[in-house]
Design an enzyme around this catalytic site. Sequence first.
Site, PDB file in Angstrom:
ATOM      1  N   ILE A 268      12.270  -0.698   6.388  1.00 59.94           N
ATOM      2  CA  ILE A 268      13.654  -1.190   6.285  1.00 59.94           C
ATOM      3  C   ILE A 268      14.678  -0.052   6.245  1.00 59.94           C
ATOM      4  O   ILE A 268      15.867  -0.301   6.353  1.00 59.94           O
ATOM      5  CB  ILE A 268      13.867  -2.147   5.083  1.00 59.94           C
ATOM      6  CG1 ILE A 268      13.290  -1.581   3.790  1.00 59.94           C
ATOM      7  CG2 ILE A 268      13.325  -3.513   5.376  1.00 59.94           C
ATOM      8  CD1 ILE A 268      13.521  -2.496   2.598  1.00 59.94           C
ATOM      9  N   GLY A 269      14.244   1.165   6.115  1.00 56.91           N
ATOM     10  CA  GLY A 269      15.229   2.252   6.112  1.00 56.91           C
ATOM     11  C   GLY A 269      14.571   3.610   6.068  1.00 56.91           C
ATOM     12  O   GLY A 269      13.356   3.732   5.879  1.00 56.91           O
TER      13      GLY A 269
ATOM     14  N   GLY B 101      15.255   7.539   4.417  1.00 57.48           N
ATOM     15  CA  GLY B 101      16.070   8.342   3.518  1.00 57.48           C
ATOM     16  C   GLY B 101      15.796   9.822   3.679  1.00 57.48           C
ATOM     17  O   GLY B 101      15.086  10.237   4.593  1.00 57.48           O
ATOM     18  N   THR B 102      16.361  10.603   2.767  1.00 61.33           N
ATOM     19  CA  THR B 102      16.229  12.055   2.846  1.00 61.33           C
ATOM     20  C   THR B 102      14.778  12.497   2.729  1.00 61.33           C
ATOM     21  O   THR B 102      14.359  13.439   3.381  1.00 61.33           O
ATOM     22  CB  THR B 102      17.046  12.693   1.691  1.00 61.33           C
ATOM     23  OG1 THR B 102      18.258  11.955   1.526  1.00 61.33           O
ATOM     24  CG2 THR B 102      17.363  14.145   1.973  1.00 61.33           C
TER      25      THR B 102
ATOM     26  N   GLY C  18      11.905  10.358   2.825  1.00 61.73           N
ATOM     27  CA  GLY C  18      10.848   9.491   3.349  1.00 61.73           C
ATOM     28  C   GLY C  18      11.415   8.135   3.705  1.00 61.73           C
ATOM     29  O   GLY C  18      12.632   7.931   3.691  1.00 61.73           O
ATOM     30  N   LYS C  19      10.507   7.204   4.031  1.00 57.73           N
ATOM     31  CA  LYS C  19      10.961   5.894   4.492  1.00 57.73           C
ATOM     32  C   LYS C  19      10.977   4.864   3.363  1.00 57.73           C
ATOM     33  O   LYS C  19      10.332   5.052   2.331  1.00 57.73           O
ATOM     34  CB  LYS C  19      10.030   5.400   5.595  1.00 57.73           C
ATOM     35  CG  LYS C  19      10.248   6.123   6.911  1.00 57.73           C
ATOM     36  CD  LYS C  19       9.449   5.471   8.004  1.00 57.73           C
ATOM     37  CE  LYS C  19       9.697   6.168   9.330  1.00 57.73           C
ATOM     38  NZ  LYS C  19       8.674   5.898  10.315  1.00 57.73           N
TER      39      LYS C  19
ATOM     40  N   ASP D  91      26.201  10.404  -7.713  1.00 62.36           N
ATOM     41  CA  ASP D  91      26.237  10.205  -6.257  1.00 62.36           C
ATOM     42  C   ASP D  91      26.672   8.774  -5.936  1.00 62.36           C
ATOM     43  O   ASP D  91      26.062   8.085  -5.117  1.00 62.36           O
ATOM     44  CB  ASP D  91      24.863  10.536  -5.649  1.00 62.36           C
ATOM     45  CG  ASP D  91      24.942  10.838  -4.156  1.00 62.36           C
ATOM     46  OD1 ASP D  91      26.065  11.026  -3.628  1.00 62.36           O
ATOM     47  OD2 ASP D  91      23.882  10.883  -3.505  1.00 62.36           O
TER      48      ASP D  91
HETATM   49  P1  ADP Z   1      18.753   8.476   0.799  1.00 63.39           P
HETATM   50  O1  ADP Z   1      17.594   9.349   0.504  1.00 63.39           O
HETATM   51  O2  ADP Z   1      19.478   8.873   2.065  1.00 63.39           O
HETATM   52  O3  ADP Z   1      19.681   8.287  -0.352  1.00 63.39           O
HETATM   53  P2  ADP Z   1      17.172   6.106   0.362  1.00 63.39           P
HETATM   54  O4  ADP Z   1      15.818   6.703   0.481  1.00 63.39           O
HETATM   55  O5  ADP Z   1      17.655   5.768  -1.007  1.00 63.39           O
HETATM   56  O6  ADP Z   1      18.221   7.014   1.142  1.00 63.39           O
HETATM   57  O7  ADP Z   1      17.249   4.809   1.257  1.00 63.39           O
HETATM   58  C1  ADP Z   1      16.992   4.808   2.636  1.00 63.39           C
HETATM   59  C2  ADP Z   1      17.376   3.454   3.233  1.00 63.39           C
HETATM   60  O8  ADP Z   1      16.631   2.415   2.618  1.00 63.39           O
HETATM   61  C3  ADP Z   1      18.842   3.097   3.084  1.00 63.39           C
HETATM   62  O9  ADP Z   1      19.278   2.444   4.262  1.00 63.39           O
HETATM   63  C4  ADP Z   1      18.855   2.129   1.934  1.00 63.39           C
HETATM   64  O10 ADP Z   1      19.921   1.205   2.051  1.00 63.39           O
HETATM   65  C5  ADP Z   1      17.494   1.442   2.051  1.00 63.39           C
HETATM   66  N1  ADP Z   1      17.022   1.068   0.720  1.00 63.39           N
HETATM   67  C6  ADP Z   1      16.846   1.897  -0.339  1.00 63.39           C
HETATM   68  N2  ADP Z   1      16.418   1.228  -1.423  1.00 63.39           N
HETATM   69  C7  ADP Z   1      16.308  -0.084  -1.037  1.00 63.39           C
HETATM   70  C8  ADP Z   1      15.936  -1.298  -1.706  1.00 63.39           C
HETATM   71  N3  ADP Z   1      15.585  -1.289  -2.996  1.00 63.39           N
HETATM   72  N4  ADP Z   1      15.954  -2.455  -1.002  1.00 63.39           N
HETATM   73  C9  ADP Z   1      16.342  -2.457   0.305  1.00 63.39           C
HETATM   74  N5  ADP Z   1      16.709  -1.357   0.990  1.00 63.39           N
HETATM   75  C10 ADP Z   1      16.698  -0.180   0.337  1.00 63.39           C
END
Ligand code: ADP
Length: 262
Positions: free
Chosen positions: A38-39, A41-42, A44-45, A168
Amino acid sequence: MAQCKLRSLYGLYPYKSSMMGLEALADPSSDWDIVETIGKGTYGKVYRVNNRRDGSQAAVKVLDPINNSGNHGRDVDEEIEAEYTILRSLSNHPNVVKFFGMFYKTDNLSGGQLWLVLELCNGGSVTELAKGLMIRGKHLEEPIIAYILCGALLGLQHLHNNRIIHRDVKGNNILLTTDGGVKLVDFGVSAQLTNARLRRNTSVGTPFWMAPEVIACEQQYDYSYDVRCDVWSLGITAIELADGDPPLSEMHPVKALFKIPR
Ligand code: ADP
């Protein structure tokens, strides 16, 4: 918009009490099945997962791979520890993402993955919500912005009452659940206030949302800041929700760092 995230991996969190041994963590495979990505991040996924026992859904932030080859049980780095400690102790609030546990998936080839299992926020981030509307020539309506800010403020109040500064706060770190819940996420750069104010020169936060005193504190040792820096960042988030971007977003983020304190 140029994104520049200033993060320091070490020295973010001033306590050392409970450094974790990875081998003490359970393997996630017996409890959770990955369904889809679903996403990203910095570190990992993020995946949607199903619970094998009761079929419930959650999100898992997979931090990969932790290179602990030849050093089994190595301490997890402090940013992960900050996130874990805050989630474990403070996620019992309706406006903080729920925490279902931390796991470690061993992989002899890649070194292993750390899993943070969180409440599933299927509604995405409030930044995505605002930007999605902008693309269609619309804006978030004021009552919706007020509703989001109210939830975020209650979450911040809970952190602040427990002497934690998020550090943040921005639209990307405020997520929505499908039933309209507003959840603060991402505590990797959060800090525990040991005294009333922090005087540190660690690089934290994301430039456009950073309070002037936090930037000043990075540049000069004799400045300090406290929980109010999160309130500044939430103010910037309010503008982001109304306009689609924070002020100064047309600038290079490093240039914005010099401009904000003025
Ligand atoms: P970053 O490291 O850039 O702050 P994250 O690792 O927190 O990013 O999140 C990466 C992606 O996953 C983002 O698009 C975020 O909206 C999504 N995401 C993070 N946590 C959740 C969650 N609990 N439920 C749904 N999506 C999430």
